[in-house]
Design an enzyme around this catalytic site. Sequence first.
Site, PDB file in Angstrom:
ATOM      1  N   ASN A 107       1.014  -1.343  -0.108  1.00 13.73           N
ATOM      2  CA  ASN A 107      -0.025   0.154  -0.095  1.00 13.73           C
ATOM      3  C   ASN A 107       0.909   1.397  -0.031  1.00 13.73           C
ATOM      4  O   ASN A 107       0.817   2.207   0.765  1.00 13.73           O
ATOM      5  CB  ASN A 107      -0.979   0.321   1.361  1.00 13.73           C
ATOM      6  CG  ASN A 107      -1.806  -1.197   1.233  1.00 13.73           C
ATOM      7  OD1 ASN A 107      -2.652  -1.421   0.779  1.00 13.73           O
ATOM      8  ND2 ASN A 107      -1.133  -2.200   2.343  1.00 13.73           N
ATOM      9  N   PRO A 108       1.624   1.537  -1.037  1.00  9.79           N
ATOM     10  CA  PRO A 108       2.571   2.616  -0.817  1.00  9.79           C
ATOM     11  C   PRO A 108       1.938   3.800  -1.029  1.00  9.79           C
ATOM     12  O   PRO A 108       2.606   4.950  -0.659  1.00  9.79           O
ATOM     13  CB  PRO A 108       3.555   2.368  -2.250  1.00  9.79           C
ATOM     14  CG  PRO A 108       2.639   1.517  -3.141  1.00  9.79           C
ATOM     15  CD  PRO A 108       1.654   0.557  -2.076  1.00  9.79           C
ATOM     16  N   LYS A 109       0.653   3.862  -1.319  1.00  2.28           N
ATOM     17  CA  LYS A 109      -0.057   5.167  -1.696  1.00  2.28           C
ATOM     18  C   LYS A 109      -0.966   5.680  -0.473  1.00  2.28           C
ATOM     19  O   LYS A 109      -1.604   6.450  -0.597  1.00  2.28           O
ATOM     20  CB  LYS A 109      -0.651   5.178  -2.827  1.00  2.28           C
ATOM     21  CG  LYS A 109       0.206   5.287  -4.172  1.00  2.28           C
ATOM     22  CD  LYS A 109      -0.524   5.482  -5.403  1.00  2.28           C
ATOM     23  CE  LYS A 109       0.486   5.652  -6.520  1.00  2.28           C
ATOM     24  NZ  LYS A 109      -0.148   5.610  -7.658  1.00  2.28           N
ATOM     25  N   ASN A 110      -0.600   4.864   0.717  1.00  2.00           N
ATOM     26  CA  ASN A 110      -1.566   5.156   1.792  1.00  2.00           C
ATOM     27  C   ASN A 110      -1.081   6.363   2.670  1.00  2.00           C
ATOM     28  O   ASN A 110       0.120   6.482   3.081  1.00  2.00           O
ATOM     29  CB  ASN A 110      -1.936   3.944   2.631  1.00  2.00           C
ATOM     30  CG  ASN A 110      -2.178   4.057   4.047  1.00  2.00           C
ATOM     31  OD1 ASN A 110      -1.633   4.486   4.692  1.00  2.00           O
ATOM     32  ND2 ASN A 110      -3.157   3.327   4.439  1.00  2.00           N
TER      33      ASN A 110
END
Lengths: 330, 446
Positions: A107-110
């Site tokens: 989840n690198p865009k959390n």
Amino acid sequence: MDSDEDERVPFSRRPEWSDVNPVPQDDGPNPVVAIAYKDDFRETMDYFRAIYQSDERSPRALQLTTETIRMNPGNYTVWHFRRLVLEEINADLHEELDFVAHVAEGNPKNYQIWHHRRWVSEKLGTKAASVELQFTKKILALDAKNYHAWSHRLWVLETLGGWEDELEYCDKLLEDDIFNNSAWNQRYFIMTRSPVLGGLQAVRDSEVSYTVKAILSNPPNESPWRYLRGLYKGDHKLLVTDTKVSSLCLEVLKIDPNCVFALSLLLDLLCYGFEPSGEFTSLIGGLKHSSGDTLDAKFANTICCVLERVDPMRANYWAWRRSKLPTEVY
Amino acid sequence: MEPSGAPRLTATQQEQLRVEQRVFDTYRVLSDVSPHTQSLILELWRDKHMEFLTRGLRLLGPSYHVLDANRPWICYWILQSIALLEETVDLQLENDIVDFLYRCQDTDGGYGGGPGQLAHLATTYAAVNSLITLGGEKALSSINREKMHAFLLRMKHPSGAFRMHEAGEMDVRACYTAVSVASILNILDAELVQNVGDYILSCQTFEGGIAGEPGSEAHGGYTFCGLAAMILINRVELLDLPALLDWVAFRQGVECGFQGRVNKLVDGCYSFWQGGALLLLQRLSLSVEEQLKVSYFGREKEMRSGHDSATSNLHEGERPDAGLRPGRELSNIKLNDIGFSFLEGETACGPLFHSIALQQYILLCSQVLEGGFKDKPGKHRDFYHTCYCLSGLSVCQYCRSEDFGESPPPSGILGPYANLLEPIHPLFNVVLDRYYEAHSFFTGPS
Ligand SMILES: [Zn+2]
């Protein structure tokens, strides 16, 4: 991959949780935007609510937040509570970084993981700098424009330090992909904020040369054009008088008379008081001819007309700019 | 030097070419058919969208568990889409939504992502806008404004910026959601506003757009948030408006839609973030013009300083006239009236972007025939993109109206005139008549 998810034992069958009464979500009699939770998600959240409400800051509470976050890393309440628990039980924060790294992989865009990461590394202090720079590098290797990763990296540099190799890293990214605007932004950040470089004024000349080279190798790349203007930020006079800028426009327009970025920079130069002469006069004269503009029209007006034609997506914008040209302009 | 043969394309170029190919394939279909078929292709599939939206309002599949902390957002995305389509939800459902959002309201003010969750500024914004979109006494009076004010103050950081939640992250999004909520609820005051302008100004980058935090990259979502917040706190003229306009105008690409950042891919949701910002700038064109003229011939030095020095030395109040629009007296401006007075008067110039092209992208590349909208061809639909594609479509349709919300000329609408949506208030992104209702409700009889 994790094997614990397949072998997951429900909380209701774990003896160490037998003293806890799960708290169901209070959605009311007629729920809306109700999510058809899977059983394990629902149960985990029910136990989380119980522990959160009783404010139990214990090792098992930490374990519970681990499981909850794995199911939904977007739940900021769980992350917030986890920080309270970590503080209370004096947890090993290096281990915590490993946990965050693990969650971040999927989840690198959390928002939450990055905020949490910042919180942990702030507590660890300067010794966390290299780990954090390494970590963001790893994320950026998968997606070189990850906004959160870049913001984190800036924060690390400013707060914890580690500037030494930053320019080299940035060079490498731009070498890989000269269109990577995030890397150009990072370059600007380095030039303006790095304590080892001495500020924008000190690096301007060499940066202008670097940027001019990048533009000439790829004139349709917007990033270096904006970067170039940035190097003169707040000083239009210098932008106008530095011949490197006007000659760049000339050189590009000789190869491609319709280059929107060169035309728009030239337009601004004229508006800021640039007085064209010699080669410029004949170049714009040529544009004037091709645009069907009247011969007595001002140069700036001609450029707007050309832009309206060659850049139809922005025809409204260029027409508006044309209507606002100063009377003193060339 | 390049080796002989074609130069190697970078990752950015390859991805861009792939998307362009798909988009142009879609448009090619349009140019090959009769005008009648064209009109059919460009139709807004209202019934399909309503089907998709109303279904989601009740029950969502298990995969939505990742949005379990964003349920007021789901409400807002769906309700705003339904309102834009000029539809309503039935009374029972309306009551249930009010009841649900009430359960998300924290006893100490603000709304969380679900019942019992920590209050969060983004979900607070979503909940308040949802209730305003539902309208009516029950929905509007369910908001505890006193507690809300206390919550907003608690989220405020001494630097001027807001935190998203207790001890949470600080950014321009948080500033916008806080200011938007306070303004529309008529509880914005000097204490809340203090130093917000300086913070947002420090996020305007050398590129011209606004970043989430100081130093980060200019980004469409933050640019809308920063600009709208600056307008609402009467500080918009601190920004370098010509640079901002130039940056946003350049975000519309050959695909006809907007990208969020330089050299990134087109995405339907930026139809609102960037298109909406351009609508705001269109309304502000006199202020942009004023700054543009000051910049001509190196006059900028004595008039305004660059942003680096401005952020470090400037404090609110030192330049009491900084946020004034020409011809207005400071004493006449009350913070909470700005959202309302923004709608008054004629727009001084036409649209600053290609509104027909953008409609084409939204209708052909983002619209999903089964209902809903998506980012770009090849992606899946979702409620977020449905909300912001429709909001962007409304912005396009009305940007030629001289008066806010006035029916636009048919030439401004791509496809059949029946595509026309409801107009929005662009500072808050709620449908205009719901805004008016909320405004009179919260300002009370005077
Ligand atoms: Zn999107």
